[in-house]
Design an enzyme around this catalytic site. Structure first.
Site, PDB file in Angstrom:
ATOM      1  CB  VAL A 501      -0.964   0.009   1.205  1.00 54.60           C
ATOM      2  CG1 VAL A 501      -1.889  -1.185   1.161  1.00 54.60           C
ATOM      3  CG2 VAL A 501      -0.190   0.031   2.523  1.00 54.60           C
ATOM      4  CD  GLU A 502      -0.535   5.558   1.989  1.00 51.22           C
ATOM      5  OE1 GLU A 502      -0.446   6.219   0.936  1.00 51.22           O
ATOM      6  OE2 GLU A 502      -1.283   5.875   2.928  1.00 51.22           O
ATOM      7  N   GLY A 503       1.854   3.006  -2.435  1.00 55.48           N
ATOM      8  CA  GLY A 503       2.912   2.880  -3.427  1.00 55.48           C
ATOM      9  C   GLY A 503       3.725   1.638  -3.139  1.00 55.48           C
TER      10      GLY A 503
END
Length: 815
Positions: A501-503
C-alpha cells in the site's frame, strides 16, 4: 626539495573546492597566492608566465557573465532544454510536493551536523503519555487477535465502540473540533503499540488518521466542511475512507478513468443546483465496507464550462456520503487473513453539490497536489509505526523463545546460525525505531517530508519483512502452526499489505526515492529546470548561468571531498560526537559527498533517461536511504544519553548501512552506461577499494546476547509495545519462562556437570532433577527452581491443536 608552483596551485584550488569557497573568493585567493609565489618562489620566469596566463584566462572567462554565457552556459542551456523529458502535470506535482529537511543536507555532500543534532529530542506530552498508558493499554487488553482474525473476521462491536468513544479516530484533529490533537510522535506511538497486539486493530485505528478525509479537510477544507465533518469524524459518528486506487489506475494517476462532470441537476426539492455527476470504480479501499463518508479522487470535466473555461479541470477530491443513491459499498476483500475492513466501491451517476469538493470549487483540479502533500502521514507515520511495532514484538518474542527453547541440551539462541539471525533482528529493530522517531519529529516540526517519507515507508516495511522471516525461521515448526499461542504468524501474513500500500515498494525504491529526491533535494537542479520553463528565454538563460556555475562548483567540491576522504579513510575531517560515534559521522560525511557526486554524474550522463533506468535509480535510492537511516541511528543513540549497553546495536546498524552503501556503489559502477566515467567515479569515491565490511561475528554475538537476556538495552529496544503480564497470555507466559530459565541455568549447569562427571546417570535434564536432589548435588529449593523452569518451558513450546473436523464444522456454520 622545492615543490613545483603548479602543484602548489593545484592543491590550493583543490582546498578551495573542498571548503566550497565562492568563485569570487577562489579567484582572489589564487591571485594572492600567485603574487606571493612570484615574489618568493624563485620559479623560472617561463613557469610563472604560464601560470599567470592560464589563471587570467580562466578568471576572466569564469567571472565575466557575458563571455561565460557566450561560450559555455548558453550552449548548456539549449542542450539541457532540448533533452528534458516530457512531464505530465501529475508527475510534476508529485515531484514538487512536500518540503526538504535533512534529506537536502545529505544530498548536498556536506551535511551540517548541527542541523541534525539540534533537532529536538523525541518526547510526548503528559496527556499523550497518559493516553498511551491508559486507553491504548486498555484497548490492547480487549483485543484477542485469534478471535478477531479466525472467528469474527472483524473487530468486536465493543472494540469499535471503544475506538470511537476514546477518540482513536480523531488523533490528528484539533481539540476545538473535538479531536485529541496529538503530535505525530504520539500518533506513531499509538499505532506501534496496537500493532504489537493486533495488526487488524492497528490498521483500523490508523487509517482515519492517515491520508483520508480528516487530514484533507483539516488542511484544505472550507470552514463549513471543517465545522461539520471534523467533530463527527473525531467522535466516530462518521467513519471515513478514501478511494484512490482503481482497477486501471494505481500509481499512474493520470490514467484514472473515474470521472465527475460538472452539471446542473439536483434533488426533487432543488431542481437547479450546480453539482457533479460522478462515475467511479475503486478497489482496495480500507474501511470502505464500514464507511459513512467517502473521500473520492476523480477527473473533473466541465464540457459546458459551468465552473471554468477549460473542459478538463483535472484530478479533484470530494466528500461523498455513502448513503446516496447510485453507490455500491459494503462488500469486502480478504487481505491475507487480516480482519480489518477493506473492500471495493462503485458509483454510477451519483450527483453531489459542487460544495462537496474538498476546499470548495476553488480547489477543483488541485486534488493530486493535495494528495501528494498529505501522503507524508501514511508513509512517514502510520506504516513505519506498524512495521516497527511488528519488529519490536518479533524481537521481544524470539529473543525470549531462543533462550528458553532447547536443542542438543542448550538454548537454541547459542547456536551461531541463530545468533546471526538474532543479530539481524536486533540491529534492524534499533535502526527502524531510530528512523521512526526522527521522521515523526520532522513532521512535528511542520515538515512535509515527501522524500524521507518514501524512504522510511520502503525501508522499514522491507526490514520488518526480513525480521519476521528470521523470527519465523528461528521459531521453526511452532511458528507455522496457527492458533492463539502463535504470536508471529498473523504479523508475518500481514506484512505484504504494508509493503504494497501507499505505493508498492518496488515502485517506491526504483522511481520515487531518488527520482523525487534529485529534484526536491538537490541544491540547484530544481532552479535550473525552472529557468528552462521561463517564458522569457533571455531571463531564463541568465538565471541558468548563475545556477549552473554554482552547480559546477558543487560537483568539483564533492569530487575533491570524496577523493580526499576516501584516501584518508575519513580521518582528516572534523565531526561531532563521542569516541563511539565520531568515526561513523566521518564515514557518513564521506559517503554523502560520494553520493552527491554520483548523483550529479548520473544526471549528467543519463539526464531524463534516468527515470527509465530504474535499476540504477534504485541503487542510488538505496545509498540515499541508508545515509538517512544511519543519521537516524546516530541521533537516537545520542538523544537517549549514549547508553553504553546500546553500543552493539549502534555499531551493527551503522556497519550494516555502510556496507550496504558500498555494495550499492559497486553495483552502480559495474552497470554505469559510460564505462570511462564509471572508472573515474570509482576512483573518486573508493580510491583504495572497498572500505567497509558487514558487522563482525563478534559484534553479532553481542547484539544477540542483548536479545537473549532481560535488561535495560532489551527494554529500550522494545519500548512502546504491549507487554501483558498475565500467564493467560502467550507473551506473558514467554516472559515468565524467560525469567525462570535464567534462574534455573546455574542449577542446570550443576546437574549437567554431575552427569558429565559420572555422579548421576540420566539421559535428560528432566530425569536428572530428582536424582540430583537425592544425590545431594542440589537442594530442594534448587530442584523447585528447575522444575518450574521445565514446566514453563514446556508450556511455551506447546503448539495449538484442534479437533479433526474443526474446519469442516466452521465451513458448515458459515454456509
Amino acid at each position: 626539495m622545492k615543490i613545483p608552483i603548479c602543484v602548489l596551485l593545484i592543491f590550493l584550488i583543490g582546498f578551495l573546492a573542498y571548503i566550497r569557497a565562492t568563485l569570487a573568493a577562489s579567484t582572489g585567493a589564487v591571485a594572492a597566492a600567485l603574487l606571493i609565489l612570484t615574489k618568493i618562489s624563485g620559479a623560472p620566469a617561463a613557469c610563472l608566465i604560464f601560470c599567470w596566463t592560464v589563471f587570467l584566462l580562466a578568471a576572466i572567462f569564469l567571472n565575466t557573465p557575458l563571455i561565460r554565457r557566450r561560450f559555455l552556459t548558453d550552449y548548456m542551456f539549449s542542450f539541457f532544454r532540448s533533452s528534458m523529458p516530457s512531464m505530465s502535470s501529475t508527475e510534476r506535482e508529485a515531484l514538487e510536493a512536500g518540503t526538504v529537511w535533512w534529506d537536502g543536507e545529505l544530498f548536498s555532500g556536506r551535511p551540517d551536523w548541527k542541523k541534525l543534532r539540534s533537532a529536538p529530542k523525541p518526547g510526548l506530552s503528559r496527556e499523550e503519555e497518559d493516553f498511551i498508558n491508559g486507553p491504548v493499554e486498555e484497548l490492547c487488553g480487549m483485543l484477542d487477535d485469534w478471535r478477531i482474525t479466525e472467528e469474527l473476521q472483524d473487530l468486536p462491536l465493543e472494540v469499535w465502540d471503544f475506538l470511537k468513544q476514546k477518540g482513536f479516530f480523531g488523533m490528528i484533529i484539533p481539540k476545538k473540533y473535538g479531536g485529541l490533537e496529538f503530535s505525530a510522535l504520539a500518533h506513531s506511538g499509538v499505532v506501534m503499540k496496537i500493532a504489537s497486539r493486533s495488526i487488524s486493530a492497528a490498521v483500523t485505528a490508523m487509517v482515519p488518521n492517515s491520508l483520508g478525509p480528516a487530514e484533507l479537510i483539516l488542511h484544505y477544507g472550507t470552514d463549513e466542511q471543517k465545522n461539520y465533518y471534523l467533530p463527527r469524524l473525531a467522535k466516530g459518528v462518521e467513519v471515513p475512507c478514501f478511494a484512490l486506487t482503481g482497477p486501471e489506475a494505481g500509481s499512474d494517476a493520470a490514467s484514472m478513468p473515474d470521472t465527475g462532470i460538472v452539471c446542473r441537476s439536483g434533488f426533487e426539492d432543488q431542481k437547479d443546483i450546480l453539482g457533479i455527476r460522478l462515475n467511479w470504480e475503486k478497489r482496495y479501499i480500507t474501511l470502505a465496507p464500514s464507511a459513512t463518508v467517502l473521500g473520492l479522487a476523480f477527473k473533473l470535466l466541465d464540457p459546458s464550462h459551468l465552473l471554468e473555461q477549460k473542459e478538463e479541470i483535472g484530478i479533484t477530491l470530494a466528500l461523498v456520503p455513502t448513503n446516496i443513491s447510485g453507490i455500491s459499498i459494503g462488500t469486502r476483500h480478504f487481505p491475507l487473513n487480516s480482519a480489518f475492513q477493506v473492500g471495493p466501491t462503485w458509483g454510477k451517476d451519483v450527483f453531489i453539490p459542487i460544495d462537496r469538493i474538498i476546499g470548495g470549487p476553488a480547489r477543483a483540479g488541485q486534488g493530486w497536489r493535495m494528495l501528494m502533500e498529505c501522503l507524508a502521514v501514511g508513509r512517514s507515520i502510520s506504516l513505519p509505526a506498524l512495521s516497527v511495532g511488528s519488529g519490536k514484538l518479533a524481537g521481544r518474542v524470539i529473543g525470549a523463545y531462543a533462550r528458553v527453547r532447547r536443542q542438543f541440551k542448550m538454548s537454541i539462541g547459542r547456536f551461531e546460525g541463530v545468533e546471526d539471525a538474532l543479530a539481524r533482528i536486533g540491529g534492524n529493530v534499533y535502526l527502524m525505531d531510530a528512523a521512526r522517531l526522527l521522521t515523526a519529529c520532522a513532521v512535528d516540526r511542520k515538515e512535509k517530508p515527501s522524500v524521507i517519507s518514501a524512504m522510511v515507508k520502503f525501508n522499514l516495511t522491507e526490514r520488518a519483512r526480513k525480521i519476521l522471516n528470521d523470527a519465523m525461521d528461528i521459531q521453526g515448526g511452532s511458528a507455522i502452526c496457527m492458533g492463539p499461542r502463535n504470536l508471529l504468524a498473523r504479523v508475518y501474513q500481514s506484512l505484504p499489505i504494508s509493503i504494497t500500500v501507499e505505493g508498492s515498494n518496488t515502485l517506491t525504491r526504483s522511481m520515487i526515492v531518488f527520482g523525487q529526491g534529485a529534484l526536491r533535494c538537490h541544491p540547484y537542479l530544481q532552479r535550473e529546470l525552472k529557468t528552462m520553463e521561463d517564458p522569457d528565454k533571455e531571463r531564463g538563460k541568465s538565471d541558468f548561468d548563475k545556477a549552473i556555475i554554482s552547480h559546477i562548483g558543487l560537483v568539483a567540491g564533492n569530487a575533491v571531498r570524496s577523493l580526499w576522504l576516501g584516501v584518508t579513510g575519513s580521518h582528516c575531517t572534523v565531526a561531532p560526537g563521542s569516541s563511539s560515534t565520531r568515526p561513523y559521522y566521518k564515514r557518513l560525511a564521506r559517503m554523502s559527498a560520494a553520493f552527491a557526486l554520483a548523483a550529479d554524474l548520473s544526471l549528467l550522463v543519463l539526464g531524463g533517461a534516468l527515470k527509465r533506468k530504474e535499476k540504477l535509480s534504485g541503487r542510488l535510492a538505496d545509498i540515499f536511504s541508508n545515509l538517512y537511516l544511519m543519521s537516524a541511528v546516530l541521533k537516537r543513540f545520542e538523544d537517549q544519553g549514549s547508553p553504553a549497553e546500546d553500543l552493539p546495536f549502534l555499531r551493527w546498524a551503522c556497519d550494516d548501512s555502510l556496507h550496504a552503501i558500498q555494495e550499492s556503489f559497486y553495483g552502480l559502477f559495474k552497470n554505469f552506461p559510460n564505462r570511462y566515467l564509471a572508472m573515474v567515479l570509482r576512483l573518486l569515491t573508493f580510491p583504495l577499494g572497498r572500505s567497509f565490511f558487514p558487522p563482525s561475528d563478534r559484534l553479532g554475538r553481542e547484539v544477540a546476547d542483548l536479545l537473549l537476556s532481560p535488561g535495560t538495552a532489551r527494554d529500550r529496544l522494545t519500548c512502546g509495545i504491549f507487554l501483558p503480564s498475565s500467564l493467560e497470555e502467550p507473551l506473558g507466559r514467554l516472559e515468565d519462562a524467560l525469567a525462570k530459565t535464567l534462574a534455573s541455568e546455574p542449577v542446570e549447569k550443576k546437574i549437567q556437570q554431575a552427569i558429565k562427571d559420572g555422579l548421576l546417570k540420566a539421559e535428560s535434564l528432566e530425569k536428572g532433577i530428582d536424582a540430583a536432589l537425592q544425590a545431594g548435588v542440589i537442594n530442594e529449593e534448587e530442584a523447585a527452581i528447575v522444575h518450574a523452569s521445565v514446566a514453563a518451558r514446556r508450556e511455551v513450546v506447546r503448539v495449538d491443536d484442534f479437533p479433526r473436523d474443526k474446519w469442516k464444522r466452521d465451513k458448515m456454520q458459515v454456509s
